[in-house]
Design a protein around this motif. Structure first.
Motif, PDB file in Angstrom:
ATOM      1  N   PHE A  58      -3.366  -7.631   3.773  1.00 24.69           N
ATOM      2  CA  PHE A  58      -2.940  -5.549   3.969  1.00 24.69           C
ATOM      3  C   PHE A  58      -3.413  -4.466   2.221  1.00 24.69           C
ATOM      4  O   PHE A  58      -3.973  -3.594   2.328  1.00 24.69           O
ATOM      5  CB  PHE A  58      -1.271  -5.469   4.567  1.00 24.69           C
ATOM      6  CG  PHE A  58      -1.410  -6.027   5.058  1.00 24.69           C
ATOM      7  CD1 PHE A  58      -2.751  -5.553   7.026  1.00 24.69           C
ATOM      8  CD2 PHE A  58      -0.887  -7.729   6.158  1.00 24.69           C
ATOM      9  CE1 PHE A  58      -1.760  -6.167   8.147  1.00 24.69           C
ATOM     10  CE2 PHE A  58      -0.549  -7.680   7.713  1.00 24.69           C
ATOM     11  CZ  PHE A  58      -0.919  -6.951   8.253  1.00 24.69           C
ATOM     12  N   SER A  59      -2.802  -5.497   1.506  1.00 25.30           N
ATOM     13  CA  SER A  59      -3.239  -3.580   0.389  1.00 25.30           C
ATOM     14  C   SER A  59      -4.745  -4.160  -0.248  1.00 25.30           C
ATOM     15  O   SER A  59      -5.141  -2.756  -0.060  1.00 25.30           O
ATOM     16  CB  SER A  59      -3.042  -4.629  -0.750  1.00 25.30           C
ATOM     17  OG  SER A  59      -1.273  -4.959  -0.394  1.00 25.30           O
ATOM     18  N   ALA A  60      -5.815  -5.083   0.057  1.00 29.79           N
ATOM     19  CA  ALA A  60      -7.424  -5.588  -0.146  1.00 29.79           C
ATOM     20  C   ALA A  60      -7.459  -3.891   1.335  1.00 29.79           C
ATOM     21  O   ALA A  60      -8.797  -3.612   0.857  1.00 29.79           O
ATOM     22  CB  ALA A  60      -7.579  -6.599   0.111  1.00 29.79           C
ATOM     23  N   LEU A  86      -2.470   3.244   6.575  1.00 37.34           N
ATOM     24  CA  LEU A  86      -2.193   2.185   7.608  1.00 37.34           C
ATOM     25  C   LEU A  86      -2.095   0.554   7.777  1.00 37.34           C
ATOM     26  O   LEU A  86      -1.237   0.597   8.425  1.00 37.34           O
ATOM     27  CB  LEU A  86      -3.493   2.950   8.648  1.00 37.34           C
ATOM     28  CG  LEU A  86      -3.143   2.327  10.041  1.00 37.34           C
ATOM     29  CD1 LEU A  86      -2.473   1.964  10.631  1.00 37.34           C
ATOM     30  CD2 LEU A  86      -4.428   2.179  10.367  1.00 37.34           C
ATOM     31  N   PRO A  87      -3.039   0.403   7.201  1.00 38.61           N
ATOM     32  CA  PRO A  87      -1.887  -1.388   6.921  1.00 38.61           C
ATOM     33  C   PRO A  87      -0.917  -1.113   6.207  1.00 38.61           C
ATOM     34  O   PRO A  87      -0.393  -2.375   6.475  1.00 38.61           O
ATOM     35  CB  PRO A  87      -3.100  -2.214   5.939  1.00 38.61           C
ATOM     36  CG  PRO A  87      -4.083  -0.621   6.132  1.00 38.61           C
ATOM     37  CD  PRO A  87      -3.931   0.723   6.115  1.00 38.61           C
ATOM     38  N   ILE A  88      -0.268  -0.228   5.236  1.00 34.47           N
ATOM     39  CA  ILE A  88       0.713  -1.152   4.426  1.00 34.47           C
ATOM     40  C   ILE A  88       1.725  -0.271   5.757  1.00 34.47           C
ATOM     41  O   ILE A  88       2.765  -1.187   5.338  1.00 34.47           O
ATOM     42  CB  ILE A  88       0.788   0.509   3.599  1.00 34.47           C
ATOM     43  CG1 ILE A  88      -0.314  -0.100   2.479  1.00 34.47           C
ATOM     44  CG2 ILE A  88       2.142   0.179   2.605  1.00 34.47           C
ATOM     45  CD1 ILE A  88      -0.142   0.761   0.944  1.00 34.47           C
ATOM     46  N   LEU A  89       2.102   0.818   6.079  1.00 33.44           N
ATOM     47  CA  LEU A  89       2.924   1.045   7.210  1.00 33.44           C
ATOM     48  C   LEU A  89       2.384   0.108   8.386  1.00 33.44           C
ATOM     49  O   LEU A  89       4.272  -0.686   8.394  1.00 33.44           O
ATOM     50  CB  LEU A  89       2.782   2.268   7.698  1.00 33.44           C
ATOM     51  CG  LEU A  89       3.841   2.555   8.698  1.00 33.44           C
ATOM     52  CD1 LEU A  89       5.206   2.526   7.990  1.00 33.44           C
ATOM     53  CD2 LEU A  89       2.922   3.703   9.904  1.00 33.44           C
ATOM     54  N   MET A 102       5.470  -3.067  -3.212  1.00 32.07           N
ATOM     55  CA  MET A 102       4.343  -3.766  -3.214  1.00 32.07           C
ATOM     56  C   MET A 102       2.831  -3.343  -2.871  1.00 32.07           C
ATOM     57  O   MET A 102       2.149  -2.828  -3.885  1.00 32.07           O
ATOM     58  CB  MET A 102       4.552  -4.792  -3.275  1.00 32.07           C
ATOM     59  CG  MET A 102       5.830  -6.344  -3.373  1.00 32.07           C
ATOM     60  SD  MET A 102       6.119  -7.750  -3.388  1.00 32.07           S
ATOM     61  CE  MET A 102       4.681  -8.298  -4.262  1.00 32.07           C
ATOM     62  N   MET A 103       2.891  -3.112  -1.319  1.00 32.26           N
ATOM     63  CA  MET A 103       1.565  -3.314  -0.590  1.00 32.26           C
ATOM     64  C   MET A 103       1.263  -1.342  -1.586  1.00 32.26           C
ATOM     65  O   MET A 103      -0.262  -1.295  -1.797  1.00 32.26           O
ATOM     66  CB  MET A 103       1.035  -2.943   0.513  1.00 32.26           C
ATOM     67  CG  MET A 103       1.664  -4.157   1.437  1.00 32.26           C
ATOM     68  SD  MET A 103       1.120  -4.410   2.808  1.00 32.26           S
ATOM     69  CE  MET A 103       2.696  -4.470   3.460  1.00 32.26           C
ATOM     70  N   GLU A 104       1.906  -0.588  -1.898  1.00 29.39           N
ATOM     71  CA  GLU A 104       1.498   0.742  -2.017  1.00 29.39           C
ATOM     72  C   GLU A 104       1.067   0.603  -3.943  1.00 29.39           C
ATOM     73  O   GLU A 104       0.293   0.878  -4.334  1.00 29.39           O
ATOM     74  CB  GLU A 104       2.597   1.605  -1.970  1.00 29.39           C
ATOM     75  CG  GLU A 104       2.735   2.183  -0.874  1.00 29.39           C
ATOM     76  CD  GLU A 104       1.186   3.141  -0.541  1.00 29.39           C
ATOM     77  OE1 GLU A 104       1.450   3.613  -1.038  1.00 29.39           O
ATOM     78  OE2 GLU A 104       1.832   3.396   0.247  1.00 29.39           O
TER      79      GLU A 104
END
Length: 255
Positions: A58-60, A86-89, A102-104
């Motif tokens: 999701f981070s990528a 969007l993918p982070i939420l 972490m994703m942010e």
């Protein structure tokens, strides 16, 4: 890569403060996630191997979306809109607030390695903090009670906080920091806003209300709407391995 390490060396104290802020936000997210788990009777490790792999994926995706930013007609060109949250939420709804933070962070880290920084990390810190002001409250609210109504309320609260905090953060920190960084009078930055948006005339408050607040509102509302539309169909796929692992743990305890 060498340029990135040079920037880190030249701005060591700022980078250190950047990481301290990241750690504080992550600890807050972890505490909220633990509290939500305790309320819902959920036990087990916060991070599993599969969850970490999904966080990376999701981070990528978020980093790729972050690169495809674009200006809006009511704000000066140095403000750009992207939908990297969007993918982070979606991931934060599935895996919790700590995963969202972490994703942010990973999104920003990947962007720095690929594209570097043109703002001595000022813009990168702003992107992380403002992104977390949306992701953290929305995912924390949803973590305590996972339902359609809660998801809608969580997105509404996250969008409101993003709009208010992001607007205030620009006025108090970001615009003065950019003014200092580029050796440009603050009035010159404000004039760039009033040149494209007459409502921005009158000072920094008018500027952020007319230029920054609508941008944050559009971002929060757009990400929220798409998340609410796609999360339920995607949720079984995202959580398939996680649910299977949970079933195995329950079976092992019963043996």
């Amino acid at each position: 890569m060498n340029e990135l390490f040079q920037n880190v060396a030249e701005n060591a104290m700022y980078v250190l403060s950047f990481f301290m802020i990241i750690m504080l936000v992550f600890i807050a997210a972890l505490l909220l996630e633990k509290a939500a788990g305790k309320k819902n009777g959920v036990t087990g490790p916060v991070f599993t191997t599969r969850k970490l792999a999904m966080i990376g994926m999701f981070s990528a995706i978020a980093m790729i979306l972050h690169l495809f930013d674009f200006p809006l007609p009511f704000a000066p060109g140095f403000y750009k809109l992207d939908f990297s949250e969007l993918p982070i939420l979606v991931g934060a709804f599935a895996f919790g607030p700590a995963a969202g933070v972490m994703m942010e962070f990973i999104k920003i880290l990947l962007k720095l390695f690929i594209k570097g920084t043109s703002t001595a990390f000022v813009g990168d810190l702003a992107n992380f903090v403002i992104g977390c002001s949306f992701i953290l409250p929305a995912s924390a609210i949803y973590a305590f009670h996972k339902s359609r109504k809660t998801a809608i309320a969580a997105c509404a609260v996250g969008t409101a906080i993003l709009t208010v905090f992001g607007t205030a953060f620009n006025a108090v920190y970001l615009l003065p920091a950019f003014s200092k960084l580029y050796g440009m009078p603050l009035d010159s930055l404000l004039e760039m806003g009033s040149a494209v948006n007459p409502l921005a005339e009158g000072g920094i408050i008018s500027f952020v209300v007319a230029c920054v607040a609508p941008l944050n509102l559009i971002k929060g509302a757009g990400v929220s709407l798409v998340t609410l539309l796609i999360y339920k169909p995607l949720s079984p796929i995202i959580k398939a391995g996680q649910d299977a692992a949970g079933t195995r743990r329950i079976a092992e305890r019963l043996q």
